[in-house]
Design an enzyme around this catalytic site. Structure first.
Site, mmCIF file in Angstrom:
data_model
loop_
_atom_site.group_PDB
_atom_site.id
_atom_site.type_symbol
_atom_site.label_atom_id
_atom_site.label_comp_id
_atom_site.label_asym_id
_atom_site.label_seq_id
_atom_site.Cartn_x
_atom_site.Cartn_y
_atom_site.Cartn_z
ATOM 1 N N ARG A 48 0.725 -1.441 0.033
ATOM 2 C CA ARG A 48 0.162 0.312 0.324
ATOM 3 C C ARG A 48 1.153 1.292 0.216
ATOM 4 O O ARG A 48 0.135 1.963 -0.249
ATOM 5 C CB ARG A 48 -1.114 0.288 1.351
ATOM 6 C CG ARG A 48 -2.006 0.420 0.769
ATOM 7 C CD ARG A 48 -3.044 0.140 2.012
ATOM 8 N NE ARG A 48 -2.489 0.425 3.657
ATOM 9 C CZ ARG A 48 -2.795 0.464 5.061
ATOM 10 N NH1 ARG A 48 -4.090 0.161 5.239
ATOM 11 N NH2 ARG A 48 -1.959 0.383 5.765
ATOM 12 N N ASP B 234 6.057 -23.642 5.073
ATOM 13 C CA ASP B 234 5.943 -24.074 7.048
ATOM 14 C C ASP B 234 7.344 -24.507 6.593
ATOM 15 O O ASP B 234 8.940 -25.432 6.063
ATOM 16 C CB ASP B 234 5.698 -25.299 7.369
ATOM 17 C CG ASP B 234 6.466 -25.346 8.754
ATOM 18 O OD1 ASP B 234 7.159 -25.782 9.114
ATOM 19 O OD2 ASP B 234 5.176 -26.007 9.301
ATOM 20 N N HIS B 235 8.393 -22.874 6.569
ATOM 21 C CA HIS B 235 9.555 -23.008 6.102
ATOM 22 C C HIS B 235 10.702 -24.130 6.969
ATOM 23 O O HIS B 235 11.969 -24.173 7.209
ATOM 24 C CB HIS B 235 10.286 -21.598 7.180
ATOM 25 C CG HIS B 235 10.355 -21.225 8.441
ATOM 26 N ND1 HIS B 235 10.004 -20.342 9.335
ATOM 27 C CD2 HIS B 235 12.081 -21.448 8.873
ATOM 28 C CE1 HIS B 235 9.800 -20.679 10.011
ATOM 29 N NE2 HIS B 235 11.521 -20.848 10.536
ATOM 30 N N GLU C 141 14.399 -21.082 22.780
ATOM 31 C CA GLU C 141 14.617 -19.957 21.683
ATOM 32 C C GLU C 141 15.038 -18.759 23.292
ATOM 33 O O GLU C 141 14.370 -19.595 23.563
ATOM 34 C CB GLU C 141 13.252 -19.281 21.102
ATOM 35 C CG GLU C 141 12.752 -19.978 19.920
ATOM 36 C CD GLU C 141 12.256 -19.201 18.465
ATOM 37 O OE1 GLU C 141 11.065 -17.728 18.879
ATOM 38 O OE2 GLU C 141 11.630 -19.991 18.016
ATOM 39 N N HIS D 72 5.051 -25.967 13.143
ATOM 40 C CA HIS D 72 6.425 -26.702 12.689
ATOM 41 C C HIS D 72 6.836 -28.534 13.481
ATOM 42 O O HIS D 72 7.480 -28.899 12.689
ATOM 43 C CB HIS D 72 7.887 -25.719 13.338
ATOM 44 C CG HIS D 72 7.336 -24.009 12.380
ATOM 45 N ND1 HIS D 72 7.196 -24.629 11.506
ATOM 46 C CD2 HIS D 72 7.457 -22.747 13.041
ATOM 47 C CE1 HIS D 72 6.980 -22.606 11.170
ATOM 48 N NE2 HIS D 72 7.434 -22.434 12.063
ATOM 49 N N LYS E 88 19.472 -20.964 21.731
ATOM 50 C CA LYS E 88 18.105 -21.277 20.623
ATOM 51 C C LYS E 88 18.016 -22.113 20.053
ATOM 52 O O LYS E 88 20.003 -22.424 19.662
ATOM 53 C CB LYS E 88 18.378 -19.698 19.742
ATOM 54 C CG LYS E 88 17.805 -20.850 18.540
ATOM 55 C CD LYS E 88 17.181 -19.172 18.047
ATOM 56 C CE LYS E 88 16.340 -19.167 15.896
ATOM 57 N NZ LYS E 88 15.166 -19.906 15.857
HETATM 58 C C1 BG6 Z 1 7.892 -18.686 13.415
HETATM 59 C C2 BG6 Z 1 7.505 -18.632 14.368
HETATM 60 O O1 BG6 Z 1 7.653 -19.662 12.444
HETATM 61 O O2 BG6 Z 1 9.033 -19.806 13.770
HETATM 62 C C3 BG6 Z 1 8.330 -17.299 16.159
HETATM 63 O O3 BG6 Z 1 6.165 -17.757 14.152
HETATM 64 C C4 BG6 Z 1 9.367 -18.500 15.895
HETATM 65 O O4 BG6 Z 1 7.379 -17.295 16.893
HETATM 66 C C5 BG6 Z 1 9.846 -19.157 14.348
HETATM 67 O O5 BG6 Z 1 10.701 -17.866 16.517
HETATM 68 C C6 BG6 Z 1 11.343 -19.311 14.946
HETATM 69 O O6 BG6 Z 1 12.243 -20.373 13.635
HETATM 70 P P1 BG6 Z 1 13.546 -20.622 13.743
HETATM 71 O O7 BG6 Z 1 13.787 -21.273 11.792
HETATM 72 O O8 BG6 Z 1 14.370 -18.948 13.674
HETATM 73 O O9 BG6 Z 1 13.809 -21.327 14.464
#
Ligand code: BG6
Length: 538
Positions: free
Chosen positions: A80, A215-216, A254, A279, A384
């Site tokens: 936008r 879903d990464h 995390e 995830h 992490k």
């Molecule tokens: C995201 C979540 O999908 O994945 C976050 O919304 C999370 O809360 C993140 O921190 C974690 O991704 P990665 O790849 O850093 O482990």
């Protein structure tokens, strides 16, 4: 015919096969034809957003730098804010300097950024999509390529309107024989009902085969390696079942809290919705699934869905007994004092949302009957790290009773991140005249073995969508079955006159004592990710 009591004659096929052994890949259904990414125009809705700056453009840039981005790919940013191509490119150049995985090279950037253009538009405005359609037609005319990939990196409340408008503008079809596909970012719904509704809207605009729910975690190199580890090695699979495995743990820890205003979204979601539904249940499916018949997207996803459908559903009592939710109180991370969850920016002071959840899950099928799967996700933990571990059953206490740490036996650890790799813990005699037993590790590290960094998940996933390969994307029934499991937990917390209490843990600790008890009830202990040997002693 065998005589009734005489020596049996063996069927000839048992002695000597009368046909030659089956050559590899003689079954056309099993052939692994690698799909090749095709050039397209990628339209990013949410072009000025965080994900575009931090992940999508750096991933496209990395692909361009590596020569894997198909020649002729164009990127159109839709948002936008009032800006032009030059302004958008300048902004992206700046963020790419901080986020490019292999560094930002000015010359490569100049070549790549020539393919970027900006389209100003309001997601609710039909004219904006008409304008977009004209722009895309002009690109098709110029490049001769009618493939279109729409990336919905926008707030989920805008998914339906964007999809409806794409359809109204005729953009759900490719041009000149090309294809049209959509990538939908998470969160895909907030519960089963909303995910189902969204799936209906998506299905009215794009075919399931053209829908890529991202879903990464599935794009992470180590998550992809789970299937290879299991099915390309003959030594693990025979033991990969409840008969030999005592428990499975999936931990996602995390250090982050609610920095950068994230509390606003997070406080409406919580750990179960934000990370477990997608995830962590995806990782669980990959660990628990049966071998697929081939590596096609549907064969793999069929097996994953079966796992999700076999997850033991919990009622309110089951949730009280098998799930722990918790909030962090103020504490220290890396020597820095951080606020408690309820004091975080944009989090309600009386919030009932959980930044930590631990679940004792069961998969009711033949392979996993009785084997607990412990899943936990927590913000503000000491490190992490995401790790999966399979704790094998102990050997009988006959010969070596004095094993270290109570003789906890073998553990296979899959380090999803960081320090990607896997390790097998074994017991070994220490050198010397005494019989002393110690734990040792067989360790595989990606960095040491391959000497190249793993690509970012989005690099792979964007190319897969361009190639039409949906294996690493969630199918409709996967998403819905995962929500069904999470909904029961949410209902026990929020639609229950006597919900289980919210536990607490100091930021920087490994979570609440209640989560330790969850395992102790079954004689188990959490492993702490990031420490290769037996680290479970507190
Ligand atoms: C995201 C979540 O999908 O994945 C976050 O919304 C999370 O809360 C993140 O921190 C974690 O991704 P990665 O790849 O850093 O482990």
């Amino acid at each position: 015919m065998n005589a009734p009591y005489g020596k049996p004659t063996l069927h000839p096929a048992r002695n000597a096969p009368s046909w030659p052994p089956m050559p590899a890949f003689d079954n056309p259904l099993r052939q692994q034809t690698r799909r090749v990414p095709e050039p397209c125009t990628l339209v990013i809705f949410g072009a000025t957003g965080d994900l575009t700056h931090r992940k999508l453009i750096p991933a496209l840039y990395a692909n361009a730098a590596a020569g894997t981005l198909p020649e002729g790919t164009r990127v159109v940013g839709f948002a936008r804010r009032d800006k032009d191509d030059t302004g958008w490119r300048a902004e992206l150049a700046e963020s790419n300097q901080s986020h490019a995985r292999c560094g930002h090279d000015a010359e490569t950037w100049d070549r790549f950024s020539a393919s970027l253009s900006y389209h100003r538009g309001d997601l609710n405005d039909p004219a904006a999509y008409q304008g977009l359609a004209e722009r895309l037609d002009a690109i098709t005319k110029e490049t001769g390529n009618g493939n279109r990939l729409f990336y919905l990196s926008i707030a989920p409340k805008f998914f339906p309107v964007a999809l409806e408008q794409l359809k109204a503008a005729g953009l759900n079809e490719g041009r000149d024989g090309g294809w049209a596909r959509a990538i939908v970012e998470k969160p895909f719904g907030t519960d089963l009902a909303s995910a189902h509704e969204l799936n209906q809207v998506v299905a009215e605009t794009f075919h399931e085969a053209d829908t890529y729910r991202i879903d990464h975690y599935l794009g992470k190199e180590t998550a992809q390696n789970i299937m290879v580890l299991r099915f390309a090695n003959a030594i693990f699979e025979p033991l990969w079942r409840a008969r030999f495995i005592d428990n499975v743990q999936i931990t996602c820890a995390e250090q982050y809290g609610m920095e950068g205003g994230r509390g606003g979204y997070y406080d409406t979601a919580g750990a179960a919705r934000d990370m477990v539904q997608n995830h962590l249940l995806q990782l669980l499916s990959l660990v628990a699934m049966e071998p697929p018949t081939d590596l096609s997207a549907d064969s793999v996803r069929d097996e994953k869905v079966k796992v999700l459908r076999s997850l033991r559903q919990m009622d309110a009592r089951g949730v009280a007994d098998n799930v722990v939710r918790a909030q962090y109180t103020s504490g220290a991370i890396g020597g820095k004092t951080v606020p408690g969850y309820r004091e975080e920016e944009r989090v309600a002071p009386d919030s009932e949302t959980e930044p930590y959840v631990a679940i004792r899950a069961f998969i009711d099928n033949w392979r996993w009957e009785g084997c607990p799967f412990y899943i936990r996700m927590g913000k503000r933990l000491p490190v992490k790290a995401t790790e999966i571990s399979l704790q094998f059953k102990r050997p009988p206490d006959v010969l070596f009773q004095r094993m270290p740490s109570g003789g906890r036996g073998n553990v296979l650890t899959i380090r999803i991140q960081p320090d990607e790799g896997s390790a097998l813990r074994m017991l070994s005699k220490t050198p010397g005249t005494d019989l002393q037993i110690e734990e040792v590790n067989m360790d595989f590290s990606y960095h040491e073995s391959f000497e190249v960094g793993a690509p970012e998940a989005y690099e792979r996933l964007l190319l897969d969508a361009m190639a039409g390969d949906a294996t690493l994307f969630a199918r409709r029934d996967e998403v819905e079955n995962a929500w069904r499991y999470i909904d029961a937990i949410e209902a026990a917390w929020h639609d229950n006159p006597r919900p289980p209490a919210m536990a607490e843990y100091p930021a920087g600790s490994w979570g609440p004592a209640e989560a330790d008890l969850l395992l102790a009830e079954f004689g188990h202990r959490w492993r702490k990710p990031g420490q290769p040997l037996d680290n479970s002693k507190t």
